[in-house]
Design a protein around this motif. Structure first.
Motif, short mmCIF file in Angstrom:
data_model
loop_
_atom_site.label_atom_id
_atom_site.label_comp_id
_atom_site.label_asym_id
_atom_site.label_seq_id
_atom_site.Cartn_x
_atom_site.Cartn_y
_atom_site.Cartn_z
N PHE A 194 0.83 -1.21 0.00
CA PHE A 194 0.00 0.00 0.00
C PHE A 194 0.86 1.26 0.00
N PHE A 195 1.81 1.31 0.91
CA PHE A 195 2.60 2.54 1.01
C PHE A 195 3.58 2.67 -0.15
N SER A 196 4.09 1.57 -0.64
CA SER A 196 4.97 1.66 -1.81
C SER A 196 4.20 2.26 -2.98
N ALA A 197 3.00 1.74 -3.20
CA ALA A 197 2.19 2.23 -4.31
C ALA A 197 1.73 3.66 -4.05
N GLY A 198 1.27 3.91 -2.82
CA GLY A 198 0.77 5.24 -2.48
C GLY A 198 1.84 6.31 -2.64
N MET A 199 3.02 6.03 -2.12
CA MET A 199 4.09 7.02 -2.22
C MET A 199 4.56 7.17 -3.66
N ALA A 200 4.58 6.07 -4.39
CA ALA A 200 5.02 6.14 -5.79
C ALA A 200 4.09 7.04 -6.59
N ILE A 201 2.79 6.82 -6.48
CA ILE A 201 1.85 7.63 -7.27
C ILE A 201 1.81 9.06 -6.74
N ALA B 128 9.06 10.26 -19.94
CA ALA B 128 10.20 9.35 -19.76
C ALA B 128 10.62 9.32 -18.30
N VAL B 129 10.78 10.48 -17.70
CA VAL B 129 11.23 10.53 -16.31
C VAL B 129 10.18 9.89 -15.40
N GLY B 130 8.90 10.15 -15.68
CA GLY B 130 7.83 9.57 -14.88
C GLY B 130 7.83 8.05 -14.94
N VAL B 131 7.94 7.53 -16.14
CA VAL B 131 7.92 6.07 -16.31
C VAL B 131 9.16 5.44 -15.66
N ILE B 132 10.31 6.07 -15.86
CA ILE B 132 11.54 5.52 -15.27
C ILE B 132 11.42 5.51 -13.75
N ALA B 133 10.97 6.62 -13.18
CA ALA B 133 10.87 6.70 -11.72
C ALA B 133 9.92 5.63 -11.19
N MET B 134 8.76 5.48 -11.85
CA MET B 134 7.79 4.49 -11.39
C MET B 134 8.34 3.08 -11.52
N ALA B 135 9.03 2.82 -12.62
CA ALA B 135 9.59 1.48 -12.82
C ALA B 135 10.62 1.17 -11.74
N VAL B 136 11.49 2.14 -11.49
CA VAL B 136 12.51 1.93 -10.47
C VAL B 136 11.85 1.72 -9.10
N LEU B 137 10.84 2.52 -8.81
CA LEU B 137 10.17 2.40 -7.51
C LEU B 137 9.49 1.05 -7.36
N THR B 138 8.85 0.60 -8.43
CA THR B 138 8.16 -0.68 -8.38
C THR B 138 9.14 -1.81 -8.08
N ILE C 190 11.83 -3.92 0.02
CA ILE C 190 10.94 -3.93 1.19
C ILE C 190 9.77 -4.90 1.01
N GLY C 191 9.82 -5.70 -0.03
CA GLY C 191 8.86 -6.79 -0.14
C GLY C 191 7.46 -6.41 -0.56
N ALA C 192 7.32 -5.32 -1.33
CA ALA C 192 6.00 -4.97 -1.82
C ALA C 192 5.55 -6.00 -2.86
N ASP C 193 4.25 -6.24 -2.90
CA ASP C 193 3.71 -7.25 -3.80
C ASP C 193 2.73 -6.56 -4.74
N TRP C 194 3.21 -6.22 -5.95
CA TRP C 194 2.43 -5.35 -6.83
C TRP C 194 1.40 -6.09 -7.66
#
Ligand code: ADP
Ligand code: MG
Lengths: 386, 314
Positions: free
Chosen positions: A194-201, A247-257, A264-268
């Motif tokens: 939840f927090f990985s996704a929440g913070m990423a978006i 490009a920067v948005g997609v790269i950042a999201m990909a790296v975060l995912t 930290i074991g997020a399960d996307w």
């Protein structure tokens, strides 16, 4: 035209990567916060979601027995409920208040006879304040059961059949009704995801904000005249900004995912579903931030407004806490943000859905993107001038 | 007369009620340096912006090597090297990166790009610092980089908008020297300035611009001829310079008079015989004289003659 856009985009991306604060905001902050939040805030659902309940059966009749055995029993077998032996009503309520139990059912004396006599009867559910989702699940189970009983009572009265008999049959057959509730519970993400996704978006909106806003920057810095003087179509300048942002948005999201999954074991959930959600969200974030930039006169103004909008949308969209834990109105309002749809889409994937399960969230997010990119597109030309 | 590289005519541009440029036109030939000389606000930058195709004119046309320039044309723009008045470089990129980026935008690539970037770095004296971010450069280095970007793609027409403003004397001299050598290579140069000395030194022809109009145009000699056989007298003044100027202007020998900060400038028929009368007139309004300078008319005097104003307001 495309070549010029790509050149400008490459230049902008280079400038972004060189900017330490952009890396902080785009990668370090979301990952760090997700990690910290998931450490200090316990799970509110997900994989090993268990509602710990006790039943205070002061009635001891046929119907209350049916509730405990036929309704709660199977849930306990499935692992959704953990039923403890109950002491007295006060002891049990005390346990709930302390957090030793998530919720308790109190079936008052006379419950069975009231039901069989066709009178209204209720099962009281009391939950721990910090276990709101668990309480909701517990309450939903009870509500389904009493609803079934009421239905049977009404049917019996209408048909002149024996109320008691019908109600009893209904009670004993009541078990499957709450299956959908159980499913809903597993759509709730575990805290880490939840927090990985929440913070990423949430931070995505900051990551892409520079795109169209950097047209203001080019004007302030004095480089806009030089871009305009170059033998390229003016529209390719806007194109470059948009491409850089995407490009920067997609790269950042990909790296975060990937990083949140690995570190930290997020399960996307299903990677294709996640990718589609991210792609749509980056477009929507770009569009929303671009519209704001076209309204601003200076880079500072743009950045201030963008920050406010990003924070408000992020809060409303339930990136810091699950909106399902708040009032219902909030859950409704949150659907006016792409964030909420993103989280919802991930919930679908988390519950085991394939890429098609995110069709509705993705469509909603793309609607935000279409509207805002359209508006920004109409307004952006005024920014490409001296 | 060699072929003209730039032809512009009838350029008009208004901002709201203010007509910033009003029917401006001129031509520049191969190898020629043309100066637009005028005070701040005269309309130089606005004119240049229309020529460079970055500002839409209300009327008029621009051609470079016979090809029309508009804000959306790309072909003709390739022949123009434009150096904006304000620094137009990315401070977070290095000199080499700035050059490479703009070089690519102008269609250079591969070894041709490498070769030109190396050559320009050499010309602007930034070879040693090419890998440092521009934000670490001195003011003069940034100016040189700013100019270098305009030279990169070997334009036919180089437009320089007040390139020496805010530059230390040493860098300024270096800039003037490089402009001189560039026009020697057949480049057409359009140079704007409000420094009379620069226009006199660099330009084959000068257009004197004020209030959006070209007041006079020609080689220095022709322009100075407009003032006639007259002298320019500059008096250092203690007290009210405007009063002193007004008093001097009342004399028949004084053709033009303007007041500056602590001085007055006069255009005078035969300075020798007129000076005693001027001293007397200035003394009569309770202003003292602490310096006298008599020179041949120059472009500044021409400007004063044409507009009744001093070229510089500082
Ligand atoms: N974008 C603009 N909006 C409004 N007025 C402008 C604009 N640009 C220039 N002007 C005005 O037009 C006149 C000419 O300006 P400019 O061409 O910059 O003069 P110069 O370069 O000779 O100093 C000035 O009065 C200036 O204030
Ligand atoms: Mg100017």
């Amino acid at each position: 035209m495309i070549r010029a856009s790509l050149l400008i985009a490459a230049k902008d991306v280079r400038q972004r990567i060189r900017d330490r604060s952009a890396i902080m905001l785009g990668l370090v902050a979301p990952l760090g916060l997700a990690f910290i939040f998931s450490l200090i805030i316990p799970d509110f659902g997900g994989g090993d979601f268990v509602v710990r309940v006790a039943v205070v059966d002061e009635d001891g009749g046929l119907v209350s027995q049916a509730f405990t055995d036929q309704v709660l029993g199977p849930f306990a077998d499935e692992g959704l409920l953990e039923i403890s032996d109950a002491g007295s009503r006060d002891e049990t309520l005390g346990l709930v208040a302390d957090g030793g139990l998530d919720a308790t059912y109190v079936i008052p004396a006379g419950f069975s006879s009231d039901v069989l006599a066709g009178l209204p009867a209720e099962i009281r559910v009391t939950g721990n304040v910090d276990a709101q989702i668990a309480t909701e699940v517990a309450a939903a189970i009870a509500a389904e059961f009493t609803g079934t009983l009421t239905g049977a009572q009404l049917a019996a009265q209408a048909s002149g059949a024996d109320v008691g008999l019908l109600a009893l049959q209904a009670a004993q057959a009541a078990r499957p009704v709450v299956l959908s509730e159980a499913e809903a519970a597993s759509k709730v993400l575990d805290a880490t995801t939840f927090f990985s996704a929440g913070m990423a978006i949430f931070f995505l909106f900051f990551t892409v904000q520079f795109g169209v806003a950097s047209l203001l920057e080019e004007r302030i810095e004095g480089t806009m005249p030089r871009l305009l003087a170059a033998p390229i179509p003016p529209i390719s300048i806007v194109g470059g900004k948009a491409i850089a942002s995407l490009a920067v948005g997609v790269i950042a999201m990909a790296v975060l995912t990937v990083a949140s999954a690995v570190f930290i074991g997020a399960d996307w959930g299903h990677p294709i579903g996640v990718a589609v959600l991210i792609a749509a969200s980056v477009l929507a974030a770009l569009g929303i931030m671009a519209v704001i930039a076209t309204l601003a006169k200076t880079p500072e103004q743009s950045s201030n407004w963008q920050t406010i909008v990003a924070v408000v949308l992020g809060m409303l969209g339930g990136t810091f806490f699950p909106v399902s834990q708040g009032p219902e109105a909030l859950a409704d309002i949150s659907l006016l943000t792409p964030h909420a749809w993103f989280m919802r889409g991930l919930g679908e994937l988390h519950a085991g859905g394939g890429p098609t399960s995110v069709a509705v969230p993705v469509a909603a997010i793309l609607a935000f993107a279409a509207v805002t990119v359209g508006i920004a597109g109409l307004r952006v030309n005024r920014m490409v001038r001296l | 007369m060699s072929r003209s590289v730039l032809e512009c005519e009838g350029l008009v541009r208004a901002f709201g009620d203010l007509v910033a440029v009003d029917d401006v036109g001129f031509t520049i030939a191969e190898g020629e340096t043309y100066g637009l000389l005028g005070p701040n606000g005269a309309g130089k930058t606005t004119t240049i912006s229309m020529i460079a195709g970055i500002l839409e004119p209300d009327a008029g046309s621009v051609r470079v090597d016979g090809e029309a320039v508009t804000t959306t044309t790309t072909g003709a723009k390739a022949g123009i090297g434009y150096v904006p008045q304000d620094l137009a470089i990315y401070p977070d990129l290095t000199a080499a990166e700035n050059l490479r980026f703009f070089g690519k935008l102008h269609g250079l690539r591969g070894s041709g790009l490498d070769e030109r970037v190396g050559r320009v770095l050499d010309v602007i004296g930034l070879v040693d610092r090419a890998g440092d971010r521009a934000e670490t450069y001195s003011g003069g280095m940034k100016r040189r980089l700013n100019i270098g970007i305009g030279l990169l793609h070997e334009p036919r027409l180089l437009i320089l908008d007040e390139p020496t403003v805010g530059v230390d004397p040493q860098s300024r001299n270096a800039i003037l020297e490089s402009v001189e050598s560039l026009s020697g290579e057949g480049l057409a140069v359009l140079y704007t300035t409000h420094y009379m000395e620069e226009a006199e030194r660099l330009c084959d022809r000068v257009g004197i611009i004020d209030a959006g109009r070209i007041q006079a145009e020609g080689a220095r000699r022709q322009l100075v001829g407009l003032v006639g056989e007259r002298d320019r007298v500059r008096l250092g003044i203690t007290g009210r310079a405007e009063h002193a100027a007004a008093a001097a202007a009342s004399l028949s020998a004084v053709v033009e008079a303007s007041a500056g900060d602590g001085c007055i400038e006069l255009i005078v028929n035969d300075a020798r015989s007129a000076l005693p009368g001027i001293f007397e007139a200035v003394g009569s309004v309770d202003a003292g004289i602490n310096g006298v300078e008599i020179t041949e008319p120059n472009l500044e005097a021409v400007f004063l003659h044409l507009t009744g104003k001093a070229l510089r307001d500082e």
